[in-house]
Design a protein around this motif. Sequence first.
Motif, PDB file in Angstrom:
ATOM      1  N   VAL A  99       0.947  -1.165  -0.139  1.00 41.18           N
ATOM      2  CA  VAL A  99      -0.132  -0.089   0.112  1.00 41.18           C
ATOM      3  C   VAL A  99       0.990   1.376  -0.072  1.00 41.18           C
ATOM      4  O   VAL A  99       1.861   1.539   0.717  1.00 41.18           O
ATOM      5  CB  VAL A  99      -0.650   0.033   1.171  1.00 41.18           C
ATOM      6  CG1 VAL A  99      -1.461   1.139   1.386  1.00 41.18           C
ATOM      7  CG2 VAL A  99      -1.920  -1.100   1.262  1.00 41.18           C
ATOM      8  N   LEU A 100       0.606   2.183  -0.730  1.00 38.87           N
ATOM      9  CA  LEU A 100       1.036   3.526  -0.615  1.00 38.87           C
ATOM     10  C   LEU A 100      -0.267   4.725  -0.245  1.00 38.87           C
ATOM     11  O   LEU A 100      -1.016   4.746  -0.691  1.00 38.87           O
ATOM     12  CB  LEU A 100       1.588   4.102  -2.009  1.00 38.87           C
ATOM     13  CG  LEU A 100       2.282   5.568  -1.900  1.00 38.87           C
ATOM     14  CD1 LEU A 100       3.398   5.679  -1.159  1.00 38.87           C
ATOM     15  CD2 LEU A 100       2.498   5.842  -3.605  1.00 38.87           C
ATOM     16  N   PHE A 101       0.292   5.076   0.999  1.00 40.70           N
ATOM     17  CA  PHE A 101      -0.935   6.074   1.583  1.00 40.70           C
ATOM     18  C   PHE A 101      -0.294   7.439   1.230  1.00 40.70           C
ATOM     19  O   PHE A 101       0.900   7.665   1.477  1.00 40.70           O
ATOM     20  CB  PHE A 101      -0.842   5.760   2.983  1.00 40.70           C
ATOM     21  CG  PHE A 101      -1.659   6.682   3.663  1.00 40.70           C
ATOM     22  CD1 PHE A 101      -2.976   6.746   3.727  1.00 40.70           C
ATOM     23  CD2 PHE A 101      -0.954   7.592   4.742  1.00 40.70           C
ATOM     24  CE1 PHE A 101      -3.923   7.696   4.377  1.00 40.70           C
ATOM     25  CE2 PHE A 101      -1.776   8.751   5.326  1.00 40.70           C
ATOM     26  CZ  PHE A 101      -3.157   8.702   5.311  1.00 40.70           C
ATOM     27  N   VAL A 102      -0.922   8.385   0.977  1.00 43.78           N
ATOM     28  CA  VAL A 102      -0.643   9.598   0.565  1.00 43.78           C
ATOM     29  C   VAL A 102      -1.413  10.548   1.090  1.00 43.78           C
ATOM     30  O   VAL A 102      -2.545  10.561   0.897  1.00 43.78           O
ATOM     31  CB  VAL A 102      -0.507   9.815  -0.911  1.00 43.78           C
ATOM     32  CG1 VAL A 102      -0.128  11.301  -1.354  1.00 43.78           C
ATOM     33  CG2 VAL A 102       0.307   8.668  -1.556  1.00 43.78           C
ATOM     34  N   ALA A 103      -1.172  11.378   2.050  1.00 40.17           N
ATOM     35  CA  ALA A 103      -1.892  12.669   2.861  1.00 40.17           C
ATOM     36  C   ALA A 103      -1.746  13.681   2.066  1.00 40.17           C
ATOM     37  O   ALA A 103      -0.574  14.016   1.983  1.00 40.17           O
ATOM     38  CB  ALA A 103      -1.629  12.441   4.078  1.00 40.17           C
ATOM     39  N   ILE A 104      -2.890  14.298   1.684  1.00 41.24           N
ATOM     40  CA  ILE A 104      -2.865  15.659   1.127  1.00 41.24           C
ATOM     41  C   ILE A 104      -3.596  16.530   1.681  1.00 41.24           C
ATOM     42  O   ILE A 104      -4.743  16.521   1.794  1.00 41.24           O
ATOM     43  CB  ILE A 104      -3.259  15.388  -0.312  1.00 41.24           C
ATOM     44  CG1 ILE A 104      -2.943  14.177  -1.183  1.00 41.24           C
ATOM     45  CG2 ILE A 104      -3.282  16.841  -1.212  1.00 41.24           C
ATOM     46  CD1 ILE A 104      -3.775  13.988  -2.595  1.00 41.24           C
ATOM     47  N   GLY A 105      -2.731  17.493   2.273  1.00 46.27           N
ATOM     48  CA  GLY A 105      -3.472  18.391   3.067  1.00 46.27           C
ATOM     49  C   GLY A 105      -2.640  19.790   3.000  1.00 46.27           C
ATOM     50  O   GLY A 105      -2.395  20.369   1.673  1.00 46.27           O
ATOM     51  N   THR A 106      -2.254  20.392   3.969  1.00 49.83           N
ATOM     52  CA  THR A 106      -1.199  21.701   4.035  1.00 49.83           C
ATOM     53  C   THR A 106       0.111  21.349   3.044  1.00 49.83           C
ATOM     54  O   THR A 106       0.463  22.224   2.288  1.00 49.83           O
ATOM     55  CB  THR A 106      -0.938  22.164   5.321  1.00 49.83           C
ATOM     56  OG1 THR A 106      -2.086  22.188   6.088  1.00 49.83           O
ATOM     57  CG2 THR A 106      -0.205  23.186   5.133  1.00 49.83           C
ATOM     58  N   GLY A 107       0.312  19.979   3.379  1.00 53.96           N
ATOM     59  CA  GLY A 107       1.709  19.578   2.641  1.00 53.96           C
ATOM     60  C   GLY A 107       1.164  18.202   1.833  1.00 53.96           C
ATOM     61  O   GLY A 107       0.066  17.970   1.851  1.00 53.96           O
ATOM     62  N   ALA A 136       4.475  21.719  -3.939  1.00 54.61           N
ATOM     63  CA  ALA A 136       4.220  23.306  -4.208  1.00 54.61           C
ATOM     64  C   ALA A 136       2.946  23.272  -5.206  1.00 54.61           C
ATOM     65  O   ALA A 136       2.794  24.698  -5.286  1.00 54.61           O
ATOM     66  CB  ALA A 136       5.397  23.695  -4.651  1.00 54.61           C
ATOM     67  N   VAL A 137       2.724  22.421  -5.888  1.00 58.13           N
ATOM     68  CA  VAL A 137       1.637  22.517  -6.885  1.00 58.13           C
ATOM     69  C   VAL A 137       0.224  21.895  -6.664  1.00 58.13           C
ATOM     70  O   VAL A 137      -0.559  22.392  -6.930  1.00 58.13           O
ATOM     71  CB  VAL A 137       2.173  21.696  -8.244  1.00 58.13           C
ATOM     72  CG1 VAL A 137       1.172  21.939  -9.311  1.00 58.13           C
ATOM     73  CG2 VAL A 137       3.644  22.305  -8.573  1.00 58.13           C
ATOM     74  N   ALA A 138       0.382  20.703  -5.904  1.00 60.93           N
ATOM     75  CA  ALA A 138      -1.081  20.032  -5.601  1.00 60.93           C
ATOM     76  C   ALA A 138      -1.425  19.962  -4.282  1.00 60.93           C
ATOM     77  O   ALA A 138      -2.430  19.182  -4.135  1.00 60.93           O
ATOM     78  CB  ALA A 138      -0.730  18.747  -6.179  1.00 60.93           C
ATOM     79  N   SER A 139      -0.795  20.391  -3.123  1.00 60.07           N
ATOM     80  CA  SER A 139      -1.413  20.558  -1.852  1.00 60.07           C
ATOM     81  C   SER A 139      -2.590  21.314  -1.801  1.00 60.07           C
ATOM     82  O   SER A 139      -2.831  22.139  -2.639  1.00 60.07           O
ATOM     83  CB  SER A 139      -0.263  20.849  -1.018  1.00 60.07           C
ATOM     84  OG  SER A 139       0.100  22.244  -0.959  1.00 60.07           O
ATOM     85  N   ALA A 140      -3.269  21.312  -0.569  1.00 60.73           N
ATOM     86  CA  ALA A 140      -4.660  21.946  -0.469  1.00 60.73           C
ATOM     87  C   ALA A 140      -4.125  23.466  -0.370  1.00 60.73           C
ATOM     88  O   ALA A 140      -4.722  24.441  -0.978  1.00 60.73           O
ATOM     89  CB  ALA A 140      -5.316  21.598   0.771  1.00 60.73           C
TER      90      ALA A 140
END
Length: 300
Positions: A119-127, A171-175
């Motif tokens: 599994v690859l878990f990716v957290a997308i928030g401030t970073g 730098a492009v796709a975080s929230a």
Amino acid sequence: MKCALVRPDGTVVHAQRHPTGAERGSEAVVATILDVAEGLADRARATGYSPVAVGIAVPGVVDTARGVAVWSANVGFRDVPLRELAVARLGLPTALGHDVRVGGLAEARLGAGRDAGHVLFVAIGTGIAGAHVTDGSAAAGAHGAAGEIGHILVRPDGPTCGCGRRGCLEAVASAASIARRYAELTAPADGADPVDAAAVAARAATGDAVAERVWREAVEALADGLATGQALYDVRTIVLGGGLARAGDQLIGPLRAALRERLTFHREPLLVPAALGDEAGCLGAALLALDTVPEDKGHG
């Protein structure tokens, strides 16, 4: 702070939330962590349970082998021996982990990646950060910095990242980056309320051309980053967590299609939203703690 008493099967017996209060300084935050942990242990004993281990997860750079919170911009930790402090206070085996890695651990064992194996878990928030979990174990890397998928270079001429380099995925796709990009393109009037990533997503869904552009750019950058992740890790399932993942099908659908376009001989992973919400880190910290306890004692 998300805190809980957790049984070895992942069942939450009791949960609490407390303000981190980072503005009070790192020493005050550490004191709160220890106070809450001691209170939970006391509560466990009062209700007939026997606490067997403590799990703590923190952001930033974490030396899991030494049990030290090396550095955190958000909380102000600088070489804090959290494991040693917790053992001294509670007298219980203690594990210290990185918040995203333990979140990935929980999603892989108990959540959306359950039974996937890889599994690859990716957290997308401030970073943006990731965790590669193989057979229920998340790799920390040689220096505790594994999984920094947010710092994959996706746009060489892109905006400057917090790390100092231009064009990182984060730098492009975080929230935070989505909100900032929308503000740049719309030049909001002075005094106007800033628009967050959720609002950008909502505006894109209603046909706002600028929001659609910003959302599309973010999805394409994410697809580039995930394609690189798949080339490196060859996982069965990619689990998306963090605030941006709450966009649901508006994110997952186009991201799945964009990722598919970028894959050649690599097997396409299952792309799914996280299932455990913001409790994943708390549950993962408990799992990490239980991993330190011999099986014949891990029944409390």
